[in-house]
Design a protein around this motif. Structure first.
Motif, PDB file in Angstrom:
ATOM      1  N   LEU A   1       0.908  -1.030  -0.037  1.00  0.00           N
ATOM      2  CA  LEU A   1      -0.056  -0.076   0.085  1.00  0.00           C
ATOM      3  C   LEU A   1       0.663   1.236   0.016  1.00  0.00           C
ATOM      4  CD1 LEU A   1      -2.683  -1.253   2.550  1.00  0.00           C
ATOM      5  CD2 LEU A   1      -3.106  -0.807   0.163  1.00  0.00           C
ATOM      6  N   GLY A   2       1.939   1.223   0.783  1.00  0.00           N
ATOM      7  CA  GLY A   2       2.810   2.373   0.911  1.00  0.00           C
ATOM      8  C   GLY A   2       3.809   2.520  -0.301  1.00  0.00           C
ATOM      9  N   ALA A   3       4.063   1.485  -1.249  1.00  0.00           N
ATOM     10  CA  ALA A   3       5.084   1.697  -2.410  1.00  0.00           C
ATOM     11  C   ALA A   3       4.190   1.891  -3.522  1.00  0.00           C
ATOM     12  CB  ALA A   3       6.080   0.420  -2.329  1.00  0.00           C
ATOM     13  N   GLU A   4       3.036   1.139  -3.587  1.00  0.00           N
ATOM     14  CA  GLU A   4       2.169   1.099  -4.911  1.00  0.00           C
ATOM     15  C   GLU A   4       1.086   1.534  -4.845  1.00  0.00           C
ATOM     16  OE1 GLU A   4       4.809  -2.597  -7.254  1.00  0.00           O
ATOM     17  OE2 GLU A   4       3.092  -3.162  -6.084  1.00  0.00           O
ATOM     18  N   GLY A   5       0.413   1.539  -3.590  1.00  0.00           N
ATOM     19  CA  GLY A   5      -1.008   1.998  -3.565  1.00  0.00           C
ATOM     20  C   GLY A   5      -2.067   0.799  -3.411  1.00  0.00           C
ATOM     21  N   ARG A   6      -1.442  -0.342  -3.399  1.00  0.00           N
ATOM     22  CA  ARG A   6      -2.418  -1.579  -3.502  1.00  0.00           C
ATOM     23  C   ARG A   6      -1.754  -2.616  -2.830  1.00  0.00           C
ATOM     24  NH1 ARG A   6      -0.186  -5.094  -7.050  1.00  0.00           N
ATOM     25  NH2 ARG A   6       1.417  -4.237  -8.437  1.00  0.00           N
ATOM     26  N   VAL A   7      -2.893  -3.395  -2.140  1.00  0.00           N
ATOM     27  CA  VAL A   7      -2.248  -4.883  -1.463  1.00  0.00           C
ATOM     28  C   VAL A   7      -1.642  -5.489  -2.549  1.00  0.00           C
ATOM     29  CG1 VAL A   7      -3.006  -6.759  -0.409  1.00  0.00           C
ATOM     30  CG2 VAL A   7      -4.229  -4.521   0.015  1.00  0.00           C
ATOM     31  N   PRO A   8      -0.385  -6.207  -2.173  1.00  0.00           N
ATOM     32  CA  PRO A   8       0.208  -7.088  -3.244  1.00  0.00           C
ATOM     33  C   PRO A   8      -0.762  -8.294  -3.514  1.00  0.00           C
ATOM     34  CG  PRO A   8       1.717  -6.516  -1.182  1.00  0.00           C
ATOM     35  CD  PRO A   8       0.302  -5.982  -1.068  1.00  0.00           C
ATOM     36  N   ALA A   9      -0.145  -8.770  -4.873  1.00  0.00           N
ATOM     37  CA  ALA A   9      -1.207  -9.744  -5.318  1.00  0.00           C
ATOM     38  C   ALA A   9      -1.220 -11.080  -4.642  1.00  0.00           C
ATOM     39  CB  ALA A   9      -0.837  -9.630  -6.921  1.00  0.00           C
ATOM     40  N   GLY A  10       0.042 -11.494  -4.278  1.00  0.00           N
ATOM     41  CA  GLY A  10       0.217 -12.763  -3.781  1.00  0.00           C
ATOM     42  C   GLY A  10      -0.016 -12.818  -2.297  1.00  0.00           C
ATOM     43  N   VAL A  11      -0.751 -11.959  -1.766  1.00  0.00           N
ATOM     44  CA  VAL A  11      -0.842 -11.755  -0.182  1.00  0.00           C
ATOM     45  C   VAL A  11      -1.859 -12.883   0.237  1.00  0.00           C
ATOM     46  CG1 VAL A  11      -2.966 -10.320  -0.437  1.00  0.00           C
ATOM     47  CG2 VAL A  11      -1.278 -10.161   1.701  1.00  0.00           C
ATOM     48  N   VAL A  12      -2.833 -13.555  -0.433  1.00  0.00           N
ATOM     49  CA  VAL A  12      -3.650 -14.505   0.003  1.00  0.00           C
ATOM     50  C   VAL A  12      -2.682 -16.069   0.206  1.00  0.00           C
ATOM     51  CG1 VAL A  12      -5.629 -16.019  -0.658  1.00  0.00           C
ATOM     52  CG2 VAL A  12      -5.568 -13.667  -0.697  1.00  0.00           C
ATOM     53  N   GLY A  13      -1.831 -16.064  -0.998  1.00  0.00           N
ATOM     54  CA  GLY A  13      -1.166 -17.333  -0.967  1.00  0.00           C
ATOM     55  C   GLY A  13       0.109 -17.307  -0.007  1.00  0.00           C
ATOM     56  N   LEU A  14       0.660 -15.965   0.524  1.00  0.00           N
ATOM     57  CA  LEU A  14       1.555 -15.921   1.135  1.00  0.00           C
ATOM     58  C   LEU A  14       1.124 -16.143   2.632  1.00  0.00           C
ATOM     59  CD1 LEU A  14       4.576 -15.201   2.037  1.00  0.00           C
ATOM     60  CD2 LEU A  14       3.695 -12.754   2.173  1.00  0.00           C
ATOM     61  N   SER A  15      -0.112 -15.704   2.918  1.00  0.00           N
ATOM     62  CA  SER A  15      -0.882 -15.786   4.079  1.00  0.00           C
ATOM     63  C   SER A  15      -1.056 -17.070   4.536  1.00  0.00           C
ATOM     64  CB  SER A  15      -2.162 -14.743   4.175  1.00  0.00           C
ATOM     65  OG  SER A  15      -1.754 -13.551   4.005  1.00  0.00           O
ATOM     66  N   VAL A  16      -1.831 -17.890   3.604  1.00  0.00           N
ATOM     67  CA  VAL A  16      -1.982 -19.201   3.894  1.00  0.00           C
ATOM     68  C   VAL A  16      -0.492 -20.201   4.268  1.00  0.00           C
ATOM     69  CG1 VAL A  16      -3.101 -21.275   2.794  1.00  0.00           C
ATOM     70  CG2 VAL A  16      -4.099 -19.237   2.609  1.00  0.00           C
ATOM     71  N   THR A  17       0.416 -19.810   3.373  1.00  0.00           N
ATOM     72  CA  THR A  17       1.568 -20.511   3.579  1.00  0.00           C
ATOM     73  C   THR A  17       2.135 -20.165   5.059  1.00  0.00           C
ATOM     74  OG1 THR A  17       1.930 -20.521   1.203  1.00  0.00           O
ATOM     75  CG2 THR A  17       4.036 -20.936   2.625  1.00  0.00           C
ATOM     76  N   LEU A  18       2.224 -18.901   5.162  1.00  0.00           N
ATOM     77  CA  LEU A  18       2.980 -18.527   6.442  1.00  0.00           C
ATOM     78  C   LEU A  18       1.879 -19.061   7.667  1.00  0.00           C
ATOM     79  CD1 LEU A  18       3.959 -14.923   6.082  1.00  0.00           C
ATOM     80  CD2 LEU A  18       5.440 -16.903   5.995  1.00  0.00           C
ATOM     81  N   ILE A  19       0.814 -19.119   7.721  1.00  0.00           N
ATOM     82  CA  ILE A  19      -0.157 -19.829   8.855  1.00  0.00           C
ATOM     83  C   ILE A  19       0.077 -21.228   9.110  1.00  0.00           C
ATOM     84  CG2 ILE A  19      -2.471 -19.906   9.458  1.00  0.00           C
ATOM     85  CD1 ILE A  19      -2.958 -17.366   8.269  1.00  0.00           C
ATOM     86  N   ALA A  20      -0.066 -21.753   7.901  1.00  0.00           N
ATOM     87  CA  ALA A  20       0.275 -23.304   7.672  1.00  0.00           C
ATOM     88  C   ALA A  20       1.694 -23.654   8.329  1.00  0.00           C
ATOM     89  CB  ALA A  20       0.090 -23.802   6.365  1.00  0.00           C
ATOM     90  N   VAL A  21       2.613 -22.977   7.846  1.00  0.00           N
ATOM     91  CA  VAL A  21       4.257 -23.227   8.596  1.00  0.00           C
ATOM     92  C   VAL A  21       4.023 -23.041   9.887  1.00  0.00           C
ATOM     93  CG1 VAL A  21       6.234 -22.536   8.178  1.00  0.00           C
ATOM     94  CG2 VAL A  21       5.011 -23.030   6.156  1.00  0.00           C
ATOM     95  N   ALA A  22       3.503 -21.861  10.377  1.00  0.00           N
ATOM     96  CA  ALA A  22       3.521 -21.468  11.763  1.00  0.00           C
ATOM     97  C   ALA A  22       2.783 -22.734  12.631  1.00  0.00           C
ATOM     98  CB  ALA A  22       2.990 -20.314  11.980  1.00  0.00           C
ATOM     99  N   VAL A  23       1.529 -23.196  12.207  1.00  0.00           N
ATOM    100  CA  VAL A  23       0.844 -24.159  12.910  1.00  0.00           C
ATOM    101  C   VAL A  23       1.552 -25.368  12.917  1.00  0.00           C
ATOM    102  CG1 VAL A  23      -1.284 -25.431  12.914  1.00  0.00           C
ATOM    103  CG2 VAL A  23      -1.361 -22.923  12.437  1.00  0.00           C
TER     104      VAL A  23
END
Length: 461
Positions: A40-62
């Motif tokens: 949002l700060g650099a490009e004015g939009r949420v990064p396109a791959g945020v959903v995939g990254l979020s699912v991956t990080l949560i799965a790895v953490a759990v």
């Protein structure tokens, strides 16, 4: 005849895996928020791959939480969330610098995916250590093997054909398309060797020699170990031109020696040898003298010292509260994603954010020292303290160099900086600390006391 069987009441510590899971989810959520804020700060939009990254990080953490729940149920519940938080913030900052390089059409705009890959490998190393090392005390039987391994790892960068000289320091090896920094693995091997050696020899080393200026100095015959550690650190400084690793290895041994013997004289001798080594290096080696000149007079040569000057301006630009994620220019500083990532954090998060990061490091070190204090065996005490102190020394050396508190050394900031060997080995350190913590907090088996009448009957039989 009546018999009575009584068992001693034992305090059973809570496992606190549920609290660890909550803190882990919060840490991952903070990392995802930072990643979105960068976009949002650099490009004015949420990064396109945020959903995939979020699912991956949560799965790895759990998955990491479930692994600890199964194989180290009594381990410290705070270490994993703290490290995941640092790792996630570092990933967000590296992604931010990637975006800056893309705007400048730089060819280095692929650092974040590599960092994500190395983080995954670090978690694999974390899992392997927890699965393989079921009792940390078995490492003590391999004390001298780890010492030999550390020496071999330190020599590898000097071997022709595989050793690489990068930015004046010969601390890397290349095997095909992969490069590795053996000193990161040597750090763990040395901590195990020092802990095993000092647990065995601490009584002899604790004997006092002469008393000079109110300080009990060790006996001359006992100075051998510290002299050997000093010579190894000087060898690293001379042959590999690596001031940071030299300071880290020698400081680790001296502090562990003080912890094992509880004699301040060792700190005095170690400090004196360090000053003599630094002075000798300054007089004899140009690369050491250049580091001191950059530290003392960075603005005398703006072209040569651009990296340090740019980092200082970045910190000043960030001020107290920072420019905000994506609003600064951390990509201007050379190697702002590795050696100078602390300056990048300071520019975008300000002094407040940088102090919060230092507080997280302080909590990690505090948990490591707490594990050391509560451990029941001497080897585990020294090993936990050594691993915690190695992280503390590395953070102090890196942050101190970036802020010009001490000369710049070139080490990476644990869990934040871009770098494969650093990420993997530091995750292995956390796994060892968790294993020691699990062994320490695990309740001892209940001991049953046989009644007097029953014991008499057993004797008669």
């Amino acid at each position: 005849m009546s018999s009575s069987v009584s068992s001693e009441a034992t305090w059973v510590p809570r496992k606190r895996r549920g609290a660890e899971l909550v803190l882990t989810v919060m840490a991952v959520g903070l990392a995802i928020f930072a990643y979105c804020a960068v976009g949002l700060g650099a490009e004015g939009r949420v990064p396109a791959g945020v959903v995939g990254l979020s699912v991956t990080l949560i799965a790895v953490a759990v998955a990491a939480n479930l692994l600890i729940r199964r194989f180290a149920p009594y381990a410290d519940p705070v270490l994993l969330p703290l490290v995941l938080c640092l790792n996630g913030l570092g990933l967000a900052m590296i992604y931010r610098i990637d975006l800056g390089y893309e705007e400048r059409r730089d060819s280095w705009a692929s650092l974040a995916p590599n960092q994500l890959m190395w983080t995954a490998l670090g978690l694999v190393a974390f899992a392997i250590v927890l699965l393989v090392i079921r009792d940390h005390r078995r490492l003590q039987t391999l004390t001298y093997s780890f010492g030999l391994a550390a020496v071999v790892l330190l020599i590898l960068p000097l071997v022709p054909g595989i050793g690489e000289n990068i930015r004046g320091a010969r601390i890397w090896i290349s095997l095909g398309p992969f490069s590795f920094q053996p000193g990161e693995a040597a750090k763990i091997c040395l901590a195990i060797f020092f802990a095993g050696y000092l647990a065995e020899k601490r009584e002899a080393l604790a004997l006092a020699g002469r008393r000079v200026i109110g300080i009990d100095l060790p006996r001359g015959r006992d100075l051998g170990p510290i002299i050997a550690a000093w010579l190894v650190s000087i060898g690293v400084l001379v042959l590999q031109r690596d001031l940071g690793s030299s300071l880290l290895f020698f400081g680790l041994f001296v502090v562990l020696l003080f912890i094992a013997t509880e004699r301040p004289g060792w700190i005095f001798v170690g400090g004196l040898l360090f000053v003599l080594g630094a002075w000798f290096g300054y007089l004899q080696f140009g690369h050491v003298r250049a580091r001191f000149d950059v530290w003392l007079h960075p603005f005398d040569n703006p072209d040569q010292n651009f990296q340090v000057i740019s980092a200082l301006y970045g910190l000043a630009h960030g001020g107290l509260l920072g420019r905000g994620w994506g609003q600064g220019s951390p990509e201007i500083t050379p190697f702002g994603y590795s050696d100078f990532i602390a300056a990048s954090m300071g520019e975008e998060l300000g002094l407040t954010g940088l102090m919060a990061i230092l507080l997280i490091y302080g909590l990690i070190v505090e948990r490591g020292l707490r594990i050391s204090l509560t451990c029941r065996d001497a080897f585990g005490k020294l090993l936990a303290a050594g691993l915690a102190i190695s992280l503390a020394l590395q953070v102090f050396v890196v942050i101190g160099g970036v802020t010009r508190l001490i000369p710049l050394t070139g080490l990476t900031t644990p869990f934040l900086s871009q770098g494969g060997s650093s990420i993997v080995m530091n995750w292995a350190i956390i796994a060892i600390l968790l294993r020691i913590s699990d062994q320490t907090r695990r309740p001892a088996p209940a001991v049953q006391t046989v009644g007097e009448d029953e014991a008499t009957q057993v004797v008669k039989l």
